[in-house]
Write an enzyme that holds these catalytic residues in place. Structure first.
Site, mmCIF file in Angstrom:
data_model
loop_
_atom_site.group_PDB
_atom_site.id
_atom_site.type_symbol
_atom_site.label_atom_id
_atom_site.label_comp_id
_atom_site.label_asym_id
_atom_site.label_seq_id
_atom_site.Cartn_x
_atom_site.Cartn_y
_atom_site.Cartn_z
ATOM 1 N N ARG A 13 -6.693 -3.594 11.986
ATOM 2 C CA ARG A 13 -6.675 -3.730 13.443
ATOM 3 C C ARG A 13 -7.806 -4.593 13.977
ATOM 4 O O ARG A 13 -7.662 -5.228 15.023
ATOM 5 C CB ARG A 13 -6.742 -2.337 14.081
ATOM 6 C CG ARG A 13 -5.465 -1.536 13.937
ATOM 7 C CD ARG A 13 -5.673 -0.071 14.264
ATOM 8 N NE ARG A 13 -6.424 0.620 13.200
ATOM 9 C CZ ARG A 13 -6.817 1.883 13.263
ATOM 10 N NH1 ARG A 13 -6.564 2.596 14.348
ATOM 11 N NH2 ARG A 13 -7.482 2.439 12.258
ATOM 12 N N THR B 23 10.375 9.668 -10.848
ATOM 13 C CA THR B 23 10.603 9.437 -9.418
ATOM 14 C C THR B 23 9.938 8.149 -8.950
ATOM 15 O O THR B 23 10.557 7.338 -8.254
ATOM 16 C CB THR B 23 10.080 10.628 -8.595
ATOM 17 O OG1 THR B 23 10.776 11.810 -8.985
ATOM 18 C CG2 THR B 23 10.294 10.391 -7.104
ATOM 19 N N GLN C 76 -11.060 7.469 10.865
ATOM 20 C CA GLN C 76 -11.399 6.310 10.035
ATOM 21 C C GLN C 76 -12.869 5.952 10.254
ATOM 22 O O GLN C 76 -13.377 6.010 11.383
ATOM 23 C CB GLN C 76 -10.513 5.114 10.398
ATOM 24 C CG GLN C 76 -10.829 3.826 9.637
ATOM 25 C CD GLN C 76 -10.607 3.929 8.145
ATOM 26 O OE1 GLN C 76 -11.321 4.661 7.462
ATOM 27 N NE2 GLN C 76 -9.639 3.200 7.637
ATOM 28 N N LYS D 174 0.919 3.885 -2.130
ATOM 29 C CA LYS D 174 0.277 5.165 -2.489
ATOM 30 C C LYS D 174 1.277 6.131 -3.136
ATOM 31 O O LYS D 174 1.473 7.265 -2.697
ATOM 32 C CB LYS D 174 -0.378 5.813 -1.272
ATOM 33 C CG LYS D 174 -1.525 5.012 -0.672
ATOM 34 C CD LYS D 174 -2.219 5.786 0.444
ATOM 35 C CE LYS D 174 -3.393 5.023 1.024
ATOM 36 N NZ LYS D 174 -2.965 3.883 1.865
ATOM 37 N N ASP E 243 4.059 10.832 -7.114
ATOM 38 C CA ASP E 243 5.084 11.735 -7.631
ATOM 39 C C ASP E 243 5.167 11.591 -9.144
ATOM 40 O O ASP E 243 4.438 10.799 -9.737
ATOM 41 C CB ASP E 243 6.430 11.435 -6.973
ATOM 42 C CG ASP E 243 7.268 12.685 -6.735
ATOM 43 O OD1 ASP E 243 7.312 13.543 -7.652
ATOM 44 O OD2 ASP E 243 7.875 12.811 -5.660
ATOM 45 N N ASP F 261 0.843 -1.198 0.000
ATOM 46 C CA ASP F 261 0.000 0.000 0.000
ATOM 47 C C ASP F 261 0.880 1.249 0.000
ATOM 48 O O ASP F 261 0.853 2.050 0.931
ATOM 49 C CB ASP F 261 -0.914 -0.042 1.226
ATOM 50 C CG ASP F 261 -2.021 0.990 1.175
ATOM 51 O OD1 ASP F 261 -2.108 1.726 0.179
ATOM 52 O OD2 ASP F 261 -2.802 1.045 2.141
#
Length: 287
Positions: A255, A112, A234, A105, A108, A103
């Site tokens: 979690r 890069t 969240q 994300k 750029d 993950d």
């Protein structure tokens, strides 16, 4: 926030098809593997393992691997990362039959992200089947990542929506993300979205033939059976709300599973979410 898709709408879209029946619509190797794996394991559960020690990450993976189709990592939070750890994760993915989703994300310019994906300490493309990116930099981010990932049969998800309160990934942002995915779909690298619903149907192409030919997978975070949110914004929905009501394909849970106290509790909770997600999927394809 969420795009609700009712059951009658499902009957008019590919959401009502089985994962196996959707394989021919995919032109990305990782997407085909994922659909085959989900059907084989009867699991559309992705477990997000957000711990900071390598040994803890591997221990959670050993506990939940049999119940999930995918393990999601944030590899840059691992304080003692080595490539040996990545190798062990890949080994477990083969033993326990799951795919790996980093993950990352990316957000750029193309040059890069190409280096971030292939090089540095983590060498993400060498071990992660799937990664994701924000569309903010424009099409160059897809081109840069594809130059590394496509030859390795990796896959890319674009972040079309998020599950946190007050996020900016809405409306025009989501629509342009869907359009970006469509522009690159034929290249065989972009295959889906991180989203709260079937965004490609909310922003459907004007040509009915084009809509009929396309299929994107939707992976959705913010899934919980027992709580509705946390102190950092969240927001959680149940597996039924995510898969049946909103038409998403994969539920992402963190979690709520690995945060349990004992090894058996973690295993049991993973299985509880697997069952919840799979039942919602079965109900959806049965109409």
């Amino acid at each position: 926030m969420a795009h609700s898709t009712n059951s009658s709408a499902h009957s008019r879209t590919k959401a009502h098809l089985s994962f196996t029946a959707r394989i021919p619509y995919q032109n990305n190797v990782a997407a085909k593997r994922l659909l085959e794996l989900m059907e084989r394991k009867q699991s559309n559960l992705c477990v997000s393992v957000d711990v900071t020690k390598g040994r803890d990450m591997l221990e959670v993976v050993r506990r939940v691997g049999k119940s999930c189709c995918m393990i999601k990592t944030h590899i840059d939070i691992i304080e003692d990362f080595t490539m040996d750890l990545a190798d062990e994760l890949v080994k477990l993915s083969k033993e326990l039959d799951f795919m790996i989703f980093e993950d990352r994300k990316f957000a750029d310019i193309g040059n890069t992200v190409q280096l971030q994906y292939s090089s540095g300490v983590h060498k993400i493309a060498s071990w992660s089947d799937i990664t994701n990116a924000h569309p903010i930099p424009g099409d160059g981010i897809v081109t840069g990542l594809a130059a590394v990932g496509k030859p390795l049969d990796r896959g890319l998800l674009l972040l079309a929506e998020m599950s946190s309160k007050g996020n900016l990934a809405t409306g025009e942002y989501t629509r342009t993300t869907v359009e970006m995915a469509r522009r690159h779909r034929s290249e065989g690298f972009v295959f889906g979205f991180i989203a709260q619903g079937r965004v490609h149907e909310t922003y459907a192409p004007s040509d009915p033939a084009a809509a009929n030919a396309e299929d994107f997978l939707i992976l959705s975070p913010g899934v919980g059976l027992d709580v509705k949110g946390d102190k950092m914004g969240q927001q959680y929905r149940t597996p039924h709300e995510v898969v049946f009501d909103s038409g998403c394909d994969v539920i992402i849970v963190g979690r709520g599973i690995y945060g349990k106290n004992t090894e058996q509790e973690v295993r049991d909770e993973a299985e509880r979410y697997r069952e919840g997600g799979w039942k919602a999927y079965q109900a959806r394809i049965q109409g």
